[in-house]
Design a protein around this motif. Structure first.
Motif, PDB file in Angstrom:
ATOM      1  N   TYR A   1      -2.420   2.594  11.517  1.00  0.00           N
ATOM      2  CA  TYR A   1      -1.737   2.027  10.361  1.00  0.00           C
ATOM      3  C   TYR A   1      -2.732   1.889   9.223  1.00  0.00           C
ATOM      4  O   TYR A   1      -3.903   1.608   9.426  1.00  0.00           O
ATOM      5  CB  TYR A   1      -1.088   0.684  10.703  1.00  0.00           C
ATOM      6  N   LYS A   2      -2.248   2.161   8.006  1.00  0.00           N
ATOM      7  CA  LYS A   2      -3.132   2.114   6.843  1.00  0.00           C
ATOM      8  C   LYS A   2      -2.505   1.193   5.806  1.00  0.00           C
ATOM      9  O   LYS A   2      -1.288   0.992   5.782  1.00  0.00           O
ATOM     10  CB  LYS A   2      -3.277   3.519   6.239  1.00  0.00           C
ATOM     11  N   LEU A   3      -3.349   0.675   4.944  1.00  0.00           N
ATOM     12  CA  LEU A   3      -2.906  -0.277   3.929  1.00  0.00           C
ATOM     13  C   LEU A   3      -2.814   0.408   2.571  1.00  0.00           C
ATOM     14  O   LEU A   3      -3.677   1.193   2.194  1.00  0.00           O
ATOM     15  CB  LEU A   3      -3.900  -1.440   3.860  1.00  0.00           C
ATOM     16  N   LEU A   4      -1.741   0.123   1.848  1.00  0.00           N
ATOM     17  CA  LEU A   4      -1.606   0.621   0.484  1.00  0.00           C
ATOM     18  C   LEU A   4      -1.380  -0.579  -0.420  1.00  0.00           C
ATOM     19  O   LEU A   4      -0.428  -1.334  -0.230  1.00  0.00           O
ATOM     20  CB  LEU A   4      -0.430   1.602   0.400  1.00  0.00           C
ATOM     21  N   VAL A   5      -2.283  -0.787  -1.358  1.00  0.00           N
ATOM     22  CA  VAL A   5      -2.165  -1.930  -2.262  1.00  0.00           C
ATOM     23  C   VAL A   5      -1.514  -1.451  -3.553  1.00  0.00           C
ATOM     24  O   VAL A   5      -2.017  -0.570  -4.243  1.00  0.00           O
ATOM     25  CB  VAL A   5      -3.540  -2.570  -2.545  1.00  0.00           C
ATOM     26  N   ASN A   6      -0.367  -2.026  -3.830  1.00  0.00           N
ATOM     27  CA  ASN A   6       0.468  -1.573  -4.944  1.00  0.00           C
ATOM     28  C   ASN A   6       0.401  -2.588  -6.085  1.00  0.00           C
ATOM     29  O   ASN A   6       0.037  -3.740  -5.882  1.00  0.00           O
ATOM     30  CB  ASN A   6       1.911  -1.445  -4.423  1.00  0.00           C
ATOM     31  N   ARG A   7       0.764  -2.140  -7.245  1.00  0.00           N
ATOM     32  CA  ARG A   7       0.895  -2.985  -8.447  1.00  0.00           C
ATOM     33  C   ARG A   7      -0.385  -3.755  -8.768  1.00  0.00           C
ATOM     34  O   ARG A   7      -0.357  -4.955  -9.052  1.00  0.00           O
ATOM     35  CB  ARG A   7       2.061  -3.956  -8.288  1.00  0.00           C
ATOM     36  N   VAL A   8      -1.506  -3.058  -8.732  1.00  0.00           N
ATOM     37  CA  VAL A   8      -2.786  -3.698  -9.042  1.00  0.00           C
ATOM     38  C   VAL A   8      -2.992  -3.716 -10.555  1.00  0.00           C
ATOM     39  O   VAL A   8      -2.750  -2.720 -11.229  1.00  0.00           O
ATOM     40  CB  VAL A   8      -3.947  -2.939  -8.366  1.00  0.00           C
TER      41      VAL A   8
ATOM     42  N   MET B   1      -5.980 -11.404  -6.913  1.00  0.00           N
ATOM     43  CA  MET B   1      -6.890 -11.047  -5.827  1.00  0.00           C
ATOM     44  C   MET B   1      -7.336  -9.605  -6.013  1.00  0.00           C
ATOM     45  O   MET B   1      -6.541  -8.748  -6.386  1.00  0.00           O
ATOM     46  CB  MET B   1      -6.170 -11.133  -4.477  1.00  0.00           C
ATOM     47  N   SER B   2      -8.581  -9.330  -5.760  1.00  0.00           N
ATOM     48  CA  SER B   2      -9.033  -7.946  -5.872  1.00  0.00           C
ATOM     49  C   SER B   2      -8.619  -7.178  -4.620  1.00  0.00           C
ATOM     50  O   SER B   2      -8.275  -7.767  -3.595  1.00  0.00           O
ATOM     51  CB  SER B   2     -10.544  -7.896  -6.047  1.00  0.00           C
TER      52      SER B   2
ATOM     53  N   SER C   1       4.840   7.141  14.697  1.00  0.00           N
ATOM     54  CA  SER C   1       3.553   7.070  15.368  1.00  0.00           C
ATOM     55  C   SER C   1       2.468   6.609  14.407  1.00  0.00           C
ATOM     56  O   SER C   1       1.355   6.322  14.817  1.00  0.00           O
ATOM     57  CB  SER C   1       3.186   8.437  15.946  1.00  0.00           C
ATOM     58  N   GLU C   2       2.800   6.604  13.112  1.00  0.00           N
ATOM     59  CA  GLU C   2       1.848   6.104  12.124  1.00  0.00           C
ATOM     60  C   GLU C   2       2.594   5.170  11.183  1.00  0.00           C
ATOM     61  O   GLU C   2       3.813   5.255  11.070  1.00  0.00           O
ATOM     62  CB  GLU C   2       1.248   7.252  11.303  1.00  0.00           C
ATOM     63  N   ALA C   3       1.837   4.319  10.498  1.00  0.00           N
ATOM     64  CA  ALA C   3       2.483   3.397   9.571  1.00  0.00           C
ATOM     65  C   ALA C   3       1.646   3.233   8.320  1.00  0.00           C
ATOM     66  O   ALA C   3       0.420   3.320   8.353  1.00  0.00           O
ATOM     67  CB  ALA C   3       2.696   2.044  10.240  1.00  0.00           C
ATOM     68  N   ILE C   4       2.339   3.052   7.204  1.00  0.00           N
ATOM     69  CA  ILE C   4       1.671   2.661   5.961  1.00  0.00           C
ATOM     70  C   ILE C   4       2.236   1.298   5.583  1.00  0.00           C
ATOM     71  O   ILE C   4       3.449   1.135   5.445  1.00  0.00           O
ATOM     72  CB  ILE C   4       1.922   3.685   4.842  1.00  0.00           C
ATOM     73  N   VAL C   5       1.349   0.326   5.481  1.00  0.00           N
ATOM     74  CA  VAL C   5       1.786  -1.025   5.124  1.00  0.00           C
ATOM     75  C   VAL C   5       1.551  -1.218   3.631  1.00  0.00           C
ATOM     76  O   VAL C   5       0.424  -1.129   3.153  1.00  0.00           O
ATOM     77  CB  VAL C   5       1.017  -2.082   5.942  1.00  0.00           C
ATOM     78  N   VAL C   6       2.640  -1.452   2.907  1.00  0.00           N
ATOM     79  CA  VAL C   6       2.534  -1.632   1.461  1.00  0.00           C
ATOM     80  C   VAL C   6       2.426  -3.113   1.173  1.00  0.00           C
ATOM     81  O   VAL C   6       3.151  -3.922   1.738  1.00  0.00           O
ATOM     82  CB  VAL C   6       3.777  -1.051   0.749  1.00  0.00           C
ATOM     83  N   THR C   7       1.501  -3.456   0.304  1.00  0.00           N
ATOM     84  CA  THR C   7       1.399  -4.855  -0.100  1.00  0.00           C
ATOM     85  C   THR C   7       0.972  -4.921  -1.558  1.00  0.00           C
ATOM     86  O   THR C   7       0.567  -3.925  -2.135  1.00  0.00           O
ATOM     87  CB  THR C   7       0.408  -5.621   0.799  1.00  0.00           C
ATOM     88  N   THR C   8       1.125  -6.079  -2.138  1.00  0.00           N
ATOM     89  CA  THR C   8       0.628  -6.295  -3.494  1.00  0.00           C
ATOM     90  C   THR C   8      -0.443  -7.374  -3.429  1.00  0.00           C
ATOM     91  O   THR C   8      -0.500  -8.116  -2.456  1.00  0.00           O
ATOM     92  CB  THR C   8       1.763  -6.756  -4.434  1.00  0.00           C
ATOM     93  N   PRO C   9      -1.307  -7.468  -4.432  1.00  0.00           N
ATOM     94  CA  PRO C   9      -2.366  -8.481  -4.357  1.00  0.00           C
ATOM     95  C   PRO C   9      -1.824  -9.877  -4.644  1.00  0.00           C
ATOM     96  O   PRO C   9      -2.272 -10.554  -5.549  1.00  0.00           O
ATOM     97  CB  PRO C   9      -3.372  -8.033  -5.427  1.00  0.00           C
ATOM     98  N   GLU C  10      -0.854 -10.309  -3.870  1.00  0.00           N
ATOM     99  CA  GLU C  10      -0.322 -11.667  -3.998  1.00  0.00           C
ATOM    100  C   GLU C  10      -0.378 -12.299  -2.617  1.00  0.00           C
ATOM    101  O   GLU C  10      -0.214 -11.614  -1.614  1.00  0.00           O
ATOM    102  CB  GLU C  10       1.143 -11.643  -4.453  1.00  0.00           C
ATOM    103  N   MET C  11      -0.543 -13.603  -2.606  1.00  0.00           N
ATOM    104  CA  MET C  11      -0.719 -14.298  -1.326  1.00  0.00           C
ATOM    105  C   MET C  11       0.496 -14.078  -0.419  1.00  0.00           C
ATOM    106  O   MET C  11       0.354 -13.791   0.770  1.00  0.00           O
ATOM    107  CB  MET C  11      -0.905 -15.792  -1.609  1.00  0.00           C
ATOM    108  N   SER C  12       1.693 -14.188  -0.994  1.00  0.00           N
ATOM    109  CA  SER C  12       2.900 -14.091  -0.161  1.00  0.00           C
ATOM    110  C   SER C  12       3.021 -12.704   0.461  1.00  0.00           C
ATOM    111  O   SER C  12       3.326 -12.569   1.652  1.00  0.00           O
ATOM    112  CB  SER C  12       4.133 -14.408  -1.000  1.00  0.00           C
ATOM    113  N   ALA C  13       2.761 -11.666  -0.350  1.00  0.00           N
ATOM    114  CA  ALA C  13       2.884 -10.308   0.168  1.00  0.00           C
ATOM    115  C   ALA C  13       1.818 -10.027   1.220  1.00  0.00           C
ATOM    116  O   ALA C  13       2.067  -9.361   2.227  1.00  0.00           O
ATOM    117  CB  ALA C  13       2.774  -9.304  -0.971  1.00  0.00           C
ATOM    118  N   VAL C  14       0.608 -10.567   0.985  1.00  0.00           N
ATOM    119  CA  VAL C  14      -0.485 -10.330   1.929  1.00  0.00           C
ATOM    120  C   VAL C  14      -0.185 -11.001   3.259  1.00  0.00           C
ATOM    121  O   VAL C  14      -0.393 -10.433   4.333  1.00  0.00           O
ATOM    122  CB  VAL C  14      -1.818 -10.835   1.336  1.00  0.00           C
ATOM    123  N   ARG C  15       0.372 -12.215   3.186  1.00  0.00           N
ATOM    124  CA  ARG C  15       0.683 -12.923   4.423  1.00  0.00           C
ATOM    125  C   ARG C  15       1.752 -12.168   5.227  1.00  0.00           C
ATOM    126  O   ARG C  15       1.639 -12.019   6.447  1.00  0.00           O
ATOM    127  CB  ARG C  15       1.166 -14.324   4.095  1.00  0.00           C
ATOM    128  N   ASP C  16       2.770 -11.677   4.518  1.00  0.00           N
ATOM    129  CA  ASP C  16       3.821 -10.915   5.198  1.00  0.00           C
ATOM    130  C   ASP C  16       3.256  -9.630   5.799  1.00  0.00           C
ATOM    131  O   ASP C  16       3.633  -9.227   6.901  1.00  0.00           O
ATOM    132  CB  ASP C  16       4.959 -10.580   4.225  1.00  0.00           C
TER     133      ASP C  16
END
Lengths: 378, 270
Positions: free
Chosen positions: B169-176, B187-188, B137-152
């Motif tokens: 759904y919430k965003l988690l930015v990893n490997r900053v 990307m910031s 019922s909830e989601a955490i979307v993991v991404t890294t500050p890279e164009m490919s990961a952001v697009r996915d």
């Protein structure tokens, strides 16, 4: 002297000044170190005045004062003395104070409960006078104990070598004991023994119940084990004694053995990789390695001419006489008939270094527990 | 008791879904909540390795689905924290072994006993992904500050929005890497949030300790000195509804900077 305010940091194992600062900075981030008089125990490291000043200011930043330094290096002591820091021996100083304490409050010391545990850390934090008494004993005999424990360890190793089973995994407890034995060189802490043996005996019963309860009781056992036992005490644990006493029964050929001999045998000349499963109604022989993540199920024996790293289940139809052999047994799990053993947690390397020096090993099911034997002198 | 089912997904592989699952699960368990981690990456399971539990797995998710064992038998308790359990994926099968309905049913059963059910999603948007999000019922979307990961991640958020059951759904930015952002090579976090227009739940700095913790089978939240560990602790607190400010992952200043300087003086690394 307010004993509550003393905080001893033992850094005698530190190899370089960088180690000391690294350890210190992690210790002083804890709240318990603030507002204390800090006693520092150093090994044979030479620190100059400016380095000591830096350490001092580091300690001052958490409202503590550096009041005593014990060091093997004369230069360090000299530098400390010029900075007005006492350079007495920590243990002597402790004893003096304890004697004072005892003369002041003998009654409280007598009331000390016998099951007083002291968590082992690099630094010993005395918080009340009851703990004081046990700590006194600890400090006085700690060095002796350390030497003793090393001797004791060698003894155990010798026992293992002379007995037929060098790598005894006969029961879950034994594995835990082994695990603890190897862990013991990290740190030792003498403790009262009476309470523990009772707990161990209880745990022992629990573990033997069923596979389900294995996980629960293990958790409890590990909780106890996590409190870092002294190795002398470990010797008194019932199962460590068994390492020497355990005898492999002379086995006669039974119907089950003949059954295995009559089974068909599959040969696989390949590397079995993660995710691959080999199932057989007879015996399985694999010429090649079995990587972690693979599974081999056989109604009879499993023989691996290579490194066995995955899960092996011999006698999967219930034949307890089935055996698992490999040039190197590094399996995540071994199952023979209904018995189950898992790799001890302290073995971290999933992949074994490949070399030409292997000692073939064989796992058997002896009375419901899985025992691994080296096949060198048989 | 009805537990919250949270799926941790990303679309792109290698951005840290499994690491995030293991660490958030451990952090939630440390705070006293009962947590179960469900690995749905069947055939390429890794969550057990990160938790150091691979030698204890007897039954897996597939065994539960195929009714070879009961659900409770398949739950592996964590070594340290009895609140934390793992439902491992099978290594010897593939994604088709479990269907969306089956996983949904398992999640519903787990909801009765646990406060949090964290579902570790496989990479990709195929059946494995659809199965993993089915019970959540909830989601955490993991991404890294890279164009490919952001697009996915953008594609994944689109798919999550299309699914009615996912309430938030919430965003988690990893490997900053703060110093790369400073020199405009990365990307910031703000840029990523702008592009995805999605609420942020955590910023995790790049940390070499992650690699050692993975190899050792011990989640990095157990290491109190690690910045990434603290960041994951904060994410867990935010999941529990606490309002925690985002961690300052830039060059340490103040007291921490003072220590760092002294460490430098003595030549200590890290």
């Amino acid at each position: 002297m307010d004993l509550n305010k003393r905080y001893i940091i033992d850094l005698s194992h530190a190899q370089s000044p960088a180690d000391i600062v690294f350890e210190l900075s992690s210790i002083i981030e804890k709240d318990e170190a603030s507002n204390k008089k800090i006693w520092l125990k150093l090994g044979n490291i030479t620190l100059n005045q400016s380095q000591l000043l830096s350490i001092n200011s580091l300690i001052n930043s958490i409202n503590s004062t550096l009041s005593l330094i014990e060091s093997e290096s004369q230069q360090t002591e000299l530098a400390a003395a010029t900075l007005g820091i006492s350079t007495k021996d920590v243990e002597e100083e402790l004893q003096e104070e304890i004697q004072q304490m005892e003369s002041e409050s003998e009654k409280t010391v007598e009331d000390t409960p016998s099951e007083q545990y002291i968590p082992m850390t690099d630094h010993i934090d005395q918080e009340d006078s009851e703990k004081e008494q046990t700590t006194e004993e600890n400090n006085v005999i700690q060095n002796e104990k350390l030497e003793l424990s090393e001797d004791a360890k060698e003894e155990i190793i010798e026992q293992n070598e002379t007995s037929e089973q060098q790598k005894n995994e006969s029961t879950e407890e034994n594995k835990n004991q082994e695990l603890e034995n190897t862990n013991n060189n990290v740190s030792t802490e003498p403790e009262e023994q009476e309470g523990n043996e009772e707990e161990t005996a209880q745990n022992q019963e629990e573990i033997q119940n069923s596979l389900d309860s294995i996980f629960d009781s293990e958790a409890k056992l590990e909780n106890i084990l996590n409190e870092d036992k002294d190795i002398n005490e470990m010797k008194n644990w019932p199962l460590t004694k068994e390492v020497g006493e355990f005898e492999i029964p002379e086995e006669e050929m039974t119907d089950e053995d003949y059954e295995i001999l009559q089974m068909n045998t599959q040969y696989h000349k390949q590397t079995v990789r993660s995710g691959q499963v080999i199932k057989s109604n007879g015996n399985v022989v694999i010429i090649g390695d079995c990587h972690p993540g693979c599974e081999i199920h056989a109604a009879g024996d499993i023989t691996v001419w290579g490194i066995l790293g995955g899960i092996a289940h011999a006698g999967c139809n219930g034949n307890t006489k089935a055996r698992i052999r490999a040039l190197n047994l590094n399996a995540i799990q071994l199952r023979i008939a209904d018995s189950y053993a898992r790799r001890p947690d302290h073995i971290k390397n999933i992949y074994v270094e490949k070399s030409n020096n292997f000692t073939p090993e064989e796992a058997r099911n002896i009375n419901g527990s899985i025992v691994i034997l080296k096949i060198n002198d048989k | 008791m009805t537990g919250r089912v949270i799926v941790i997904t990303s679309g792109k592989g290698g951005v840290g879904k499994t690491t995030t699952s293991a660490n958030i699960g451990t952090a939630l368990g440390k705070s006293g909540a009962s947590v179960v981690l469900v690995d749905t990456d069947i055939g390429l399971r890794n969550l057990d390795l990160l938790l150091g539990l691979e030698n204890r797995i007897v039954y897996t998710l597939v065994d539960v689905v195929e009714e070879r064992c009961k659900l409770k038998q398949a739950l592996v308790k964590d070594k340290k924290n009895p609140n934390l359990c793992l439902l491992a994926a099978a290594q010897t099968r593939d994604k088709s072994a479990v269907t969306a309905d089956q996983l949904k049913e398992i999640c519903e059963q787990l909801q009765e006993d646990f406060d949090y059910i964290l579902v570790d999603c496989p990479a990709g948007i195929e059946d494995g992904f659809k199965t993993a999000i089915s019970g959540a019922s909830e989601a955490i979307v993991v991404t890294t500050p890279e164009m490919s990961a952001v697009r996915d991640a953008d594609r994944i958020i689109g798919l999550l929005e299309a699914k009615e059951e996912i309430k938030s759904y919430k965003l988690l930015v990893n490997r900053v890497r703060p110093n790369m952002i400073e020199s405009n090579d990365m990307m910031s976090v703000e840029d990523v949030v702008d592009i995805l227009s999605c609420d942020l739940i955590g910023i995790i700095p790049e940390d070499t300790g992650i690699i050692t913790s993975t190899n050792r089978g011990e989640p990095i939240v157990n290491d109190e000195n690690s910045l990434a560990g603290k960041a994951y602790m904060n994410v867990a607190k935010r999941i529990q509804g606490e309002d925690v400010p985002f961690l300052d992952i830039n060059e340490p200043k103040g007291f921490a900077g003072f220590i760092a300087k002294i460490k430098k003086f003595f030549g200590a690394k890290g």
